[in-house]
Design an enzyme around this catalytic site. Structure first.
Site, short mmCIF file in Angstrom:
data_model
loop_
_atom_site.label_atom_id
_atom_site.label_comp_id
_atom_site.label_asym_id
_atom_site.label_seq_id
_atom_site.Cartn_x
_atom_site.Cartn_y
_atom_site.Cartn_z
N SER A 95 0.95 -1.17 0.12
CA SER A 95 0.04 0.16 -0.05
C SER A 95 0.88 1.19 0.00
O SER A 95 2.06 1.20 0.57
CB SER A 95 -0.94 0.04 1.10
OG SER A 95 0.03 0.19 2.42
N HIS A 99 1.55 12.09 -0.27
CA HIS A 99 1.13 13.55 0.32
C HIS A 99 2.19 14.68 -0.23
O HIS A 99 3.17 14.99 0.49
CB HIS A 99 1.04 13.59 1.72
CG HIS A 99 -0.22 12.84 2.34
ND1 HIS A 99 -1.36 13.32 2.08
CD2 HIS A 99 0.01 11.84 3.06
CE1 HIS A 99 -2.33 12.27 2.67
NE2 HIS A 99 -1.41 11.45 3.17
N HIS A 109 -3.61 7.54 -3.51
CA HIS A 109 -3.53 6.28 -2.52
C HIS A 109 -3.53 5.01 -3.63
O HIS A 109 -4.02 5.01 -4.73
CB HIS A 109 -4.61 6.18 -1.83
CG HIS A 109 -5.02 4.69 -1.15
ND1 HIS A 109 -5.99 4.02 -1.98
CD2 HIS A 109 -4.61 3.78 -0.21
CE1 HIS A 109 -6.03 2.84 -1.47
NE2 HIS A 109 -5.12 2.73 -0.24
N HIS A 178 -20.82 10.62 5.75
CA HIS A 178 -21.43 11.62 6.83
C HIS A 178 -21.25 13.18 6.27
O HIS A 178 -21.78 14.09 6.79
CB HIS A 178 -20.42 11.40 8.32
CG HIS A 178 -18.87 11.85 7.89
ND1 HIS A 178 -18.04 10.75 7.15
CD2 HIS A 178 -18.15 12.75 8.30
CE1 HIS A 178 -17.08 11.32 7.22
NE2 HIS A 178 -16.91 12.46 7.83
#
Length: 310
Positions: A95, A99, A109, A178
């Protein structure tokens, strides 16, 4: 019946992929090298974390390899496979999270992974997963088109319907429920992948891993010299907060790592080194900052865009 997995071949590819990614990303950065941190896991297995900090391009970049084993799959891995509850397992993968310093260079990512579970009295149950996605702060049409065209090329040898399926899956997965907001402009996401048997599924996982650098490198090269001010930097740090929210609230990979007793430093390597949270901040209407959510973080078929970025 599924063909039996060649786990040693998978591990060899993943280790080579980590080495290639670190070599090429260090060269792309041009100013820093990856530091290597090998670790072991008390309940079985371990990994190698490689992190670059304070580079010319990357504020922080991490590329992890892990290969862990255990006596019982954690709840995050059996939520959709209750028949595997209590089964011994091994999981391995690579993985990465990038940034950059410059707000005009997107965060990105990627990961590729393999699971192999051994329910008592049954044949091993294995699957692949992974993908890559792009999180810009200031969007560019040609970057998004290039990103998705490269993703489509990774999928093309494995069926014409694979890219649109995995593109939709990515859009759905990297979504902050959310906030009712996508994390970025998407890419590819797949899990529980066994299509065509082990050899075919393994080849597809390799294709995804091998297409990340061709997808990301041209974008970083185009944008790294863009001039920016404190305004753009402030917005970048604010939007990084969304990245943190997704990883801690919704990401199944983070949850699996923590539930399976993985190494916390390596799991949370994905977090940005600096971030700002502000209460109920809204961008000025019509601004470049507002354009991100109004124009780029929307459901779009980037392969139909007219800009030719290839």
């Amino acid at each position: 019946m599924k063909s039996r997995p060649n786990t040693s071949a998978v591990e060899h590819y993943l280790r080579e992929l980590q080495a290639t990614l670190c070599c090429d990303l260090s060269a792309l950065d041009g100013g820093a090298e990856f530091q290597t941190d090998a670790w072991t896991r008390e309940s079985g297995g371990g990994g190698v974390s490689r992190v670059l900090t304070g580079g010319q391009l990357f504020e922080q970049a991490g590329v992890n390899f892990s290969h862990v084993t255990g006596h019982t799959l954690p709840p995050s891995a059996t939520a959709n496979r209750p028949e595997l509850a209590g089964a011994p397992f091994e999981a391995m993968g690579v993985s990465l999270v990038l940034h950059p310093h410059n707000p005009y260079v997107p965060t990105s990512h990627a990961n590729v992974r393999f699971f192999n579970a051994s329910p008592e009295g049954k044949d091993p149950i294995w699957w692949f997963g992974g993908g890559f996605d792009l999180t810009p702060y200031y969007g560019f049409e040609d970057d998004c088109v290039h990103w998705h065209r490269t993703a489509e090329r990774a999928c093309r040898p494995f069926g014409e319907n694979l890219y649109p399926r995995l593109k939709t899956w990515c859009d759905d997965y990297f979504y902050l429920k959310h906030r009712a907001e996508p994390r970025g402009v998407g890419g590819l996401f797949f899990d529980d992948y066994t299509e065509g048997g082990f050899d075919n599924a393994f080849q597809f996982m390799q294709s995804v891993g091998d297409h990340f650098l061709p997808a990301y490198t041209p974008i970083a090269k185009r944008r790294r010299a863009c001039a920016f001010s404190e305004r753009e930097r402030d917005f970048q740090l604010y939007r990084r907060g969304r990245y943190v929210e997704f990883n801690l609230v919704w990401d199944r990979g983070t949850l699996f790592g923590l539930q399976s007793g993985g190494r916390t430093e390596s799991i949370l390597m994905s977090m940005p080194p600096e971030v700002r949270f502000r209460y109920d901040w809204q961008p000025e209407p019509g601004s470049a900052e507002a354009t991100l959510t109004e124009h780029y973080l929307t459901a779009r078929d980037w392969l139909k865009e007219t800009d030719d970025a290839v």
